[in-house]
Write an enzyme that holds these catalytic residues in place. Sequence first.
Site, PDB file in Angstrom:
ATOM      1  N   ASN A  11      20.307  46.724 -40.821  1.00 53.14           N
ATOM      2  CA  ASN A  11      21.427  46.623 -39.876  1.00 53.14           C
ATOM      3  C   ASN A  11      21.336  45.451 -38.659  1.00 53.14           C
ATOM      4  OD1 ASN A  11      21.435  46.867 -36.614  1.00 53.14           O
ATOM      5  ND2 ASN A  11      20.727  48.656 -36.427  1.00 53.14           N
ATOM      6  N   HIS A  14      21.862  43.475 -34.002  1.00 52.20           N
ATOM      7  CA  HIS A  14      22.005  42.356 -32.772  1.00 52.20           C
ATOM      8  C   HIS A  14      21.925  40.584 -33.672  1.00 52.20           C
ATOM      9  CE1 HIS A  14      19.278  45.854 -30.750  1.00 52.20           C
ATOM     10  NE2 HIS A  14      19.139  46.153 -32.001  1.00 52.20           N
ATOM     11  N   ARG A  22      26.601  34.939 -24.935  1.00 50.19           N
ATOM     12  CA  ARG A  22      26.723  34.101 -24.861  1.00 50.19           C
ATOM     13  C   ARG A  22      28.755  34.367 -24.690  1.00 50.19           C
ATOM     14  NH1 ARG A  22      24.369  28.717 -23.866  1.00 50.19           N
ATOM     15  NH2 ARG A  22      22.761  29.596 -22.959  1.00 50.19           N
ATOM     16  N   HIS A  47      25.948  49.824 -35.396  1.00 51.84           N
ATOM     17  CA  HIS A  47      25.948  51.707 -34.554  1.00 51.84           C
ATOM     18  C   HIS A  47      26.444  50.852 -33.369  1.00 51.84           C
ATOM     19  CE1 HIS A  47      23.916  53.422 -31.316  1.00 51.84           C
ATOM     20  NE2 HIS A  47      25.186  53.577 -31.271  1.00 51.84           N
ATOM     21  N   ARG A  49      28.086  50.971 -30.189  1.00 54.45           N
ATOM     22  CA  ARG A  49      27.889  52.683 -28.981  1.00 54.45           C
ATOM     23  C   ARG A  49      29.020  52.152 -28.035  1.00 54.45           C
ATOM     24  NH1 ARG A  49      22.120  52.768 -28.434  1.00 54.45           N
ATOM     25  NH2 ARG A  49      22.868  53.165 -26.433  1.00 54.45           N
ATOM     26  N   ARG A  53      28.040  46.992 -26.224  1.00 59.04           N
ATOM     27  CA  ARG A  53      27.288  45.635 -26.108  1.00 59.04           C
ATOM     28  C   ARG A  53      26.691  44.963 -26.879  1.00 59.04           C
ATOM     29  NH1 ARG A  53      21.260  49.552 -25.193  1.00 59.04           N
ATOM     30  NH2 ARG A  53      22.344  50.577 -24.111  1.00 59.04           N
ATOM     31  N   HIS A  54      26.178  45.231 -28.554  1.00 60.00           N
ATOM     32  CA  HIS A  54      26.721  44.814 -29.031  1.00 60.00           C
ATOM     33  C   HIS A  54      27.976  44.973 -30.824  1.00 60.00           C
ATOM     34  CE1 HIS A  54      24.370  47.990 -31.102  1.00 60.00           C
ATOM     35  NE2 HIS A  54      23.192  47.948 -29.960  1.00 60.00           N
ATOM     36  N   GLU A  74      27.199  53.924 -37.416  1.00 57.65           N
ATOM     37  CA  GLU A  74      26.566  55.095 -37.119  1.00 57.65           C
ATOM     38  C   GLU A  74      26.826  54.814 -35.454  1.00 57.65           C
ATOM     39  OE1 GLU A  74      22.416  52.872 -35.604  1.00 57.65           O
ATOM     40  OE2 GLU A  74      21.429  52.848 -37.421  1.00 57.65           O
ATOM     41  N   THR A 104      17.663  51.041 -26.443  1.00 54.95           N
ATOM     42  CA  THR A 104      17.588  51.632 -28.341  1.00 54.95           C
ATOM     43  C   THR A 104      17.854  52.769 -28.471  1.00 54.95           C
ATOM     44  OG1 THR A 104      17.126  51.102 -30.204  1.00 54.95           O
ATOM     45  CG2 THR A 104      15.601  51.349 -28.841  1.00 54.95           C
ATOM     46  N   THR A 105      18.470  53.493 -29.558  1.00 53.13           N
ATOM     47  CA  THR A 105      18.409  55.238 -29.290  1.00 53.13           C
ATOM     48  C   THR A 105      16.420  55.805 -29.461  1.00 53.13           C
ATOM     49  OG1 THR A 105      19.746  54.102 -31.455  1.00 53.13           O
ATOM     50  CG2 THR A 105      19.333  56.398 -31.313  1.00 53.13           C
ATOM     51  N   GLU A 155      18.536  61.275 -41.489  1.00 58.59           N
ATOM     52  CA  GLU A 155      17.058  60.242 -41.468  1.00 58.59           C
ATOM     53  C   GLU A 155      16.630  60.537 -40.092  1.00 58.59           C
ATOM     54  OE1 GLU A 155      19.656  56.353 -40.561  1.00 58.59           O
ATOM     55  OE2 GLU A 155      18.127  55.988 -39.963  1.00 58.59           O
ATOM     56  N   HIS A 198      13.712  52.875 -37.697  1.00 56.65           N
ATOM     57  CA  HIS A 198      14.220  52.569 -35.992  1.00 56.65           C
ATOM     58  C   HIS A 198      12.332  52.300 -36.364  1.00 56.65           C
ATOM     59  CE1 HIS A 198      14.452  52.592 -32.054  1.00 56.65           C
ATOM     60  NE2 HIS A 198      15.702  52.985 -32.518  1.00 56.65           N
ATOM     61  N   HIS A 221      16.168  45.288 -36.309  1.00 58.19           N
ATOM     62  CA  HIS A 221      15.963  44.915 -35.116  1.00 58.19           C
ATOM     63  C   HIS A 221      14.961  43.690 -35.162  1.00 58.19           C
ATOM     64  CE1 HIS A 221      13.155  43.466 -31.997  1.00 58.19           C
ATOM     65  NE2 HIS A 221      14.413  43.295 -30.790  1.00 58.19           N
TER      66      HIS A 221
HETATM   67  N1  PXP Z   1      17.866  53.700 -37.393  1.00 58.16           N
HETATM   68  C1  PXP Z   1      18.628  54.317 -36.960  1.00 58.16           C
HETATM   69  C2  PXP Z   1      19.532  56.111 -36.929  1.00 58.16           C
HETATM   70  C3  PXP Z   1      19.472  53.502 -35.209  1.00 58.16           C
HETATM   71  O1  PXP Z   1      19.943  53.689 -34.376  1.00 58.16           O
HETATM   72  C4  PXP Z   1      18.526  52.486 -35.197  1.00 58.16           C
HETATM   73  C5  PXP Z   1      18.821  51.718 -34.339  1.00 58.16           C
HETATM   74  O2  PXP Z   1      20.130  51.286 -34.190  1.00 58.16           O
HETATM   75  C6  PXP Z   1      17.916  52.729 -36.769  1.00 58.16           C
HETATM   76  C7  PXP Z   1      17.695  52.637 -37.323  1.00 58.16           C
HETATM   77  C8  PXP Z   1      17.415  50.666 -37.009  1.00 58.16           C
HETATM   78  O3  PXP Z   1      16.262  50.385 -35.576  1.00 58.16           O
HETATM   79  P1  PXP Z   1      15.420  49.177 -35.549  1.00 58.16           P
HETATM   80  O4  PXP Z   1      17.112  48.104 -35.417  1.00 58.16           O
HETATM   81  O5  PXP Z   1      14.409  49.644 -35.006  1.00 58.16           O
HETATM   82  O6  PXP Z   1      15.221  48.502 -37.090  1.00 58.16           O
END
Ligand code: PXP
Length: 255
Positions: A11, A14, A22, A47, A49, A53-54, A74, A104-105, A155, A198, A221
């Site tokens: 993912n 971030h 910036r 993701h 959103r 935001r990202h 996502e 976060t989610t 998931e 997550h 993350h």
């Molecule tokens: N899976 C899902 C469905 C998520 O929403 C996220 C966060 O966007 C992740 C996995 C990844 O989580 P993390 O960034 O904490 O590793």
Amino acid sequence: MSYRALRLGVNIDHVATIRNARGGRHPDPLRAAVMAVDAGADGITAHLREDRRHISDDDIERLVRDVHKPLNLEMAATEEMLEIALRHKPHAVCLVPEKREEITTEGGLDAAAGHNHLAPIIRELVGAKIRVSLFIEASAVQITAARSLGSHVVELHTGAYCDAHAEGKLERRDEILRQLKVGAREATKLGLEVHAGHGLSFETVGPVAAIAEVTELNIGHFLVGEAIFTGFEHSIRRMRQLMDEARGGASAMLA
Ligand code: PXP
């Protein structure tokens, strides 16, 4: 018990968070995605959103066009996001709950209570040949609801398991891990593919990777954070190695 291959979805949200701090174009999440694939990622997760935001709309367009591994988009189950998914046709869509004010989610999707809202959105995604995943807690109610909604994948949310580990609540952590194992087994019996993610880190990934029914982990993350110290490629390779060790160790134990 047979073990299925375990994929790593990286993912890259971030990387975009840092870029957006910036404005401008650096660091580019597309470059991170290409690097992640080179380092062994089996797919890329992003993701989009509601508040952007990202990841941005332009990022999604470039990821679909320029990354030659499956994209897992996502998104919240809204008309706006459905239209974007149908336009870009990513390999998979993972429906997640989304609250504007959350960091976060938080928590899983309530697939049981949200049945009437989710059903037509899932139908359209399935009709467009997009794999549909629902991000849920590992409870029998949610897994059954995901099945009856016609999703292909669940998931399982590992956030509470990781939080319990970080807080040193080891009994609670192990209880949640047990629920994840039971949930993975139930979902597989119902014909659902099982993913998890997550909050996973080098410390917490092993026991989740060792769950035989889990076929994909989505991790972001921690990998981006760790990249500050050891580089993105190294953090992904190390995660891949820990996943493989957990899988190999578990199958060796059963052999
Ligand atoms: N899976 C899902 C469905 C998520 O929403 C996220 C966060 O966007 C992740 C996995 C990844 O989580 P993390 O960034 O904490 O590793």
